[in-house]
Design an enzyme around this catalytic site. Structure first.
Site, short mmCIF file in Angstrom:
data_model
loop_
_atom_site.label_atom_id
_atom_site.label_comp_id
_atom_site.label_asym_id
_atom_site.label_seq_id
_atom_site.Cartn_x
_atom_site.Cartn_y
_atom_site.Cartn_z
N GLU A 36 13.86 -32.94 71.99
CA GLU A 36 13.73 -32.54 73.39
C GLU A 36 14.25 -31.11 73.62
O GLU A 36 13.96 -30.51 74.65
CB GLU A 36 14.48 -33.51 74.30
CG GLU A 36 13.85 -34.89 74.31
CD GLU A 36 14.67 -35.90 75.08
OE1 GLU A 36 14.07 -36.61 75.90
OE2 GLU A 36 15.90 -35.98 74.86
N TYR A 75 8.51 -24.98 102.54
CA TYR A 75 8.40 -25.83 101.36
C TYR A 75 7.94 -25.05 100.13
O TYR A 75 8.24 -25.43 99.01
CB TYR A 75 7.50 -27.04 101.60
CG TYR A 75 6.12 -26.74 102.13
CD1 TYR A 75 5.11 -26.29 101.30
CD2 TYR A 75 5.84 -26.92 103.47
CE1 TYR A 75 3.85 -26.01 101.79
CE2 TYR A 75 4.58 -26.65 103.97
CZ TYR A 75 3.59 -26.20 103.13
OH TYR A 75 2.34 -25.92 103.62
N VAL A 94 18.79 -35.30 83.36
CA VAL A 94 17.99 -35.23 84.59
C VAL A 94 18.91 -35.14 85.80
O VAL A 94 18.58 -34.49 86.80
CB VAL A 94 17.00 -36.42 84.73
CG1 VAL A 94 15.90 -36.35 83.71
CG2 VAL A 94 17.71 -37.76 84.67
N GLU A 95 20.10 -35.74 85.70
CA GLU A 95 21.07 -35.67 86.79
C GLU A 95 21.49 -34.22 87.06
O GLU A 95 21.60 -33.80 88.22
CB GLU A 95 22.31 -36.52 86.47
CG GLU A 95 22.06 -38.01 86.44
CD GLU A 95 21.50 -38.55 85.13
OE1 GLU A 95 21.41 -39.79 85.03
OE2 GLU A 95 21.16 -37.77 84.22
N LYS A 120 11.03 -38.37 84.28
CA LYS A 120 10.46 -38.03 82.98
C LYS A 120 9.41 -39.09 82.67
O LYS A 120 9.73 -40.18 82.20
CB LYS A 120 11.54 -37.99 81.91
CG LYS A 120 12.50 -36.82 82.05
CD LYS A 120 13.67 -36.89 81.10
CE LYS A 120 13.25 -36.86 79.66
NZ LYS A 120 14.40 -36.83 78.73
#
Length: 139
Positions: A36, A75, A94-95, A120
């Site tokens: 990754e 946005y 991801v946090e 993910k």
């Protein structure tokens, strides 16, 4: 996001409107595994913001209906901030990515609540998606 959660982000009595970006599809260097770190993988980002809305309160003195971008949280700028954070480089969790995006959103003084979801989609072969949703509030 469930309808009840959306309602809490948009609340005329509290002077809030709900600004959102859903399903922002990006390729990120994210994850704890060796593979990754070397190759980008798809992530999907959702951003929900509770934004001050001076025109929402019945007794508000703010002019209603001003059609000016400067009076709202844009946005496109929110999405651009998320893209820039992803482009900064590898993130293990991801946090962490969600927290960085929430922090960027809260840098606009009009944003009271930032709820960020990072998914993910390819992380587990037998699941549609994995990820996290966080919520951060202005003190």
């Amino acid at each position: 996001m469930d309808l009840g959660a959306e309602r809490r982000l948009a609340d005329a009595a509290q002077g809030l409107r709900h600004v959102f970006v859903r399903g922002l599809a990006l390729d990120a260097l994210i994850g704890v595994h060796r593979h990754e770190r070397a190759a980008r993988q798809p992530v999907r980002i959702g951003i929900d913001l509770a934004v001050e809305d001076d025109g929402a309160r019945p007794m508000s003195r703010a002019p209603v209906g001003r059609d000016e971008l400067a009076r709202v949280v844009d946005y496109e700028r929110v999405a651009a901030a998320a893209r820039a954070i992803v482009a900064e480089g590898h993130v293990m969790l991801v946090e962490t990515l969600a927290e960085r995006i929430a922090e960027a959103c809260l840098s606009d003084h009009r944003v009271r609540i930032a709820r960020v979801t990072v998914e993910k989609p390819g992380a587990l072969s037998d699941a549609n998606s994995v990820g996290v949703t966080i919520e951060r509030r202005r003190p």
